[in-house]
Design an enzyme around this catalytic site. Sequence first.
Site, PDB file in Angstrom:
ATOM      1  N   MET A 262      96.949  31.104  69.503  1.00 23.82           N
ATOM      2  CA  MET A 262      97.919  30.105  69.946  1.00 23.82           C
ATOM      3  C   MET A 262      98.577  30.451  71.280  1.00 23.82           C
ATOM      4  O   MET A 262      99.362  29.673  71.808  1.00 23.82           O
ATOM      5  CB  MET A 262      99.026  29.957  68.880  1.00 23.82           C
ATOM      6  CG  MET A 262      98.520  29.422  67.551  1.00 23.82           C
ATOM      7  SD  MET A 262      97.852  27.752  67.693  1.00 23.82           S
ATOM      8  CE  MET A 262      99.302  26.851  68.219  1.00 23.82           C
ATOM      9  N   ARG A 263      98.251  31.628  71.826  1.00 26.30           N
ATOM     10  CA  ARG A 263      98.889  32.008  73.086  1.00 26.30           C
ATOM     11  C   ARG A 263      98.542  31.016  74.198  1.00 26.30           C
ATOM     12  O   ARG A 263      99.364  30.740  75.073  1.00 26.30           O
ATOM     13  CB  ARG A 263      98.492  33.433  73.477  1.00 26.30           C
ATOM     14  CG  ARG A 263      99.192  33.916  74.737  1.00 26.30           C
ATOM     15  CD  ARG A 263      98.910  35.377  75.041  1.00 26.30           C
ATOM     16  NE  ARG A 263      99.672  36.265  74.172  1.00 26.30           N
ATOM     17  CZ  ARG A 263      99.138  37.064  73.269  1.00 26.30           C
ATOM     18  NH1 ARG A 263      97.835  37.098  73.110  1.00 26.30           N
ATOM     19  NH2 ARG A 263      99.892  37.841  72.528  1.00 26.30           N
ATOM     20  N   ALA A 264      97.328  30.477  74.174  1.00 28.39           N
ATOM     21  CA  ALA A 264      96.922  29.526  75.208  1.00 28.39           C
ATOM     22  C   ALA A 264      97.814  28.289  75.206  1.00 28.39           C
ATOM     23  O   ALA A 264      98.214  27.796  76.267  1.00 28.39           O
ATOM     24  CB  ALA A 264      95.460  29.134  75.017  1.00 28.39           C
TER      25      ALA A 264
END
Length: 684
Positions: A262-264
């Site tokens: 989910m960092r993107a």
Amino acid sequence: MDDMRLGLLLNAISPSIGGVLVRGEKGTAKTTTVRALSALLPQVVTVPGCRFSCDPAAPDATCPDGPHAGGEGGARPARMVELPVGASEDRLVGALDIERALGEGVKAFEPGLLAAAHRGVLYVDEVNLLGDHLVDALLDAAATGASYVEREGVSVRHASRFLLVGTMNPEEGELRPQLLDRFGLTVEVAASREPDERVEVVRRRLAYDEDPASFAAKWAAEEDALRERIAAARALLPDVRLGDGALRRIAAVCAGFEVDGMRADIVTARTATALAAWAGRTDVTTADVRQAALLSLPHRRRRNPFDAPGLDEDKLDEILNSFEDEEPEPGPEPEGPDDDGPGGPGNGGPGGGQQPPQDGPAPDGAPDVPQQRQEPSETGAESGTGSREAPDAPEGAPATGEAPEAPAVAASAPFRTRRLDVPGLGEGADGRRSRARTAHGRTTGSRRPRGALSRLHLAATVQAAAPHQRARGRSGPGLVVRRDDLREAVREGREGNLVLFVVDASGSMAARKRMSAVKGAVLSLLLDAYQRRDKIGMITFRGAGAEVALPPTSSVDAGAARLEKLPTGGRTPLAAGLLRAHEVLRVERLRDPSRRPLVVVVTDGRATGGPEPLARAARAARLLAGEGTASVVVDCEQGPVRLGLAAELGRELRGPVVTLDELRADSISALVHTVRTTHTRRAA
């Protein structure tokens, strides 16, 4: 350099984006541009005398120089701290005075670069060449915002939040996926191919060399205007609204490109918000999301080291166009610095930065690179026979005929290979292949320190100091320790090696339709080398001689690219390939004597061309073996009738011989044992 300037400016506006990775060819002013960023950052207010740059408004409760009472602080420019590739771990995270910690029970701590970079910029040039032990420490600090130093029960913690900026030349190797994901944005840079722009670059550089003070004064007004615009964008940032529509666009783009984690999504959202603030708006538009995706997603789409970073812009537009009915109306345009002046984006000055995305289509995330067209090669026309050689001509052709050169064929699918390692105990760079004495790993003994002590062996130190306590007048609870008592731990881990591939690309390989399987095997070994932190090199031999297709490098994807374009055909100069390997290793030993080599010869063992080709190949093999070079022969011979020439080559090299099928990890269970046993017998 519009993308690079924009990425750096967005991080100056919103440091929570997570930094920038700049990828590009040498000589493109990557380092110069990054260093210029610090002059544009707002000043930092710190507690007077604090070595860890604590904010007087919210001091760190665990600061080693604390506790701080708060109050007024002093302002100083934001720091640009550079991390050298060859830095030690103690230089990065800091070091404890072990002697004082044991003898006096005090935490005498010398801060490292992570402390100096707090609330500033940590810049790593050639970040792809950074050692694994430094990468691990850097990852921990980037993820937690703090640095921890542990030494034999004594621990120190301090805050370390910084803007991470790295530059790299992809030809020298790729980054570990864990570190790659820590960079918020990535940009590709390349030198301009426009003569007028190149002339302007040279003109400005010469003007700076002639009179640096006058050059700086000429651009001072543009830099001041840019600094003010950054400050205005920072002030506006909390008021920017990231609506549900923009969030759905971001989620759809990240899901559509199948990025991991989910960092993107989070980075893209922060980047889109910063883009809106940079443009002076309080609403995030589709153009902001598109530009943010081009900066935040390309490096997160790689599945293996052979995938080129990039983003399919047609697919990106297709995803975003499905939301076109929900586009909010953009707000009024900000009044930024004069873009038509000498520092405007059209002139490439330091006051530039890319135009806000609503002014036009966003630039590509990476420069266009023309695709090389594969041309069929010329036909080889050498002949010659050896005592036991097989013909190199295609099947069905006369043995004495010419062996035409075949165009490059695609490699078969890579597979997981067995580990091939170098016997004995080395002292090379940290890696994951062969046994070695390293700075990290299990403790196997102790010794007197060589230079500054960094790995204390507590039991051995106490044992050395204990007999002298009465003579030293010990009266308190502390242990009286002298410098001569200190012992450092000797640890055993694994090292990275130089894996040198010697690949047979002659007509005998192409004639039997084996080159696709051979390339698949070499590709699998390249992937294994990437995972084990090796350097790799590649030598190919065919026709009249051998050539170094890839000099030793850390760029495994460069090796895969050379392998893909490798044609086949001609005679089989096996001796030339082995002699060229000997020469490459001789030079590499001078450059890096601690890195041990492993030669992987991929061949069917045939040798043709010139007088006594098999005898010359045997002599070349004995030359390598005589210098203690560890070798493995991958036997590519197939079919019901086999000559067994690869096995004879293996005996001359004093190394094991494995077939393509045996190379697979699930095919045999004793390959590593075989490699070690063979070299143990040779040493005996």
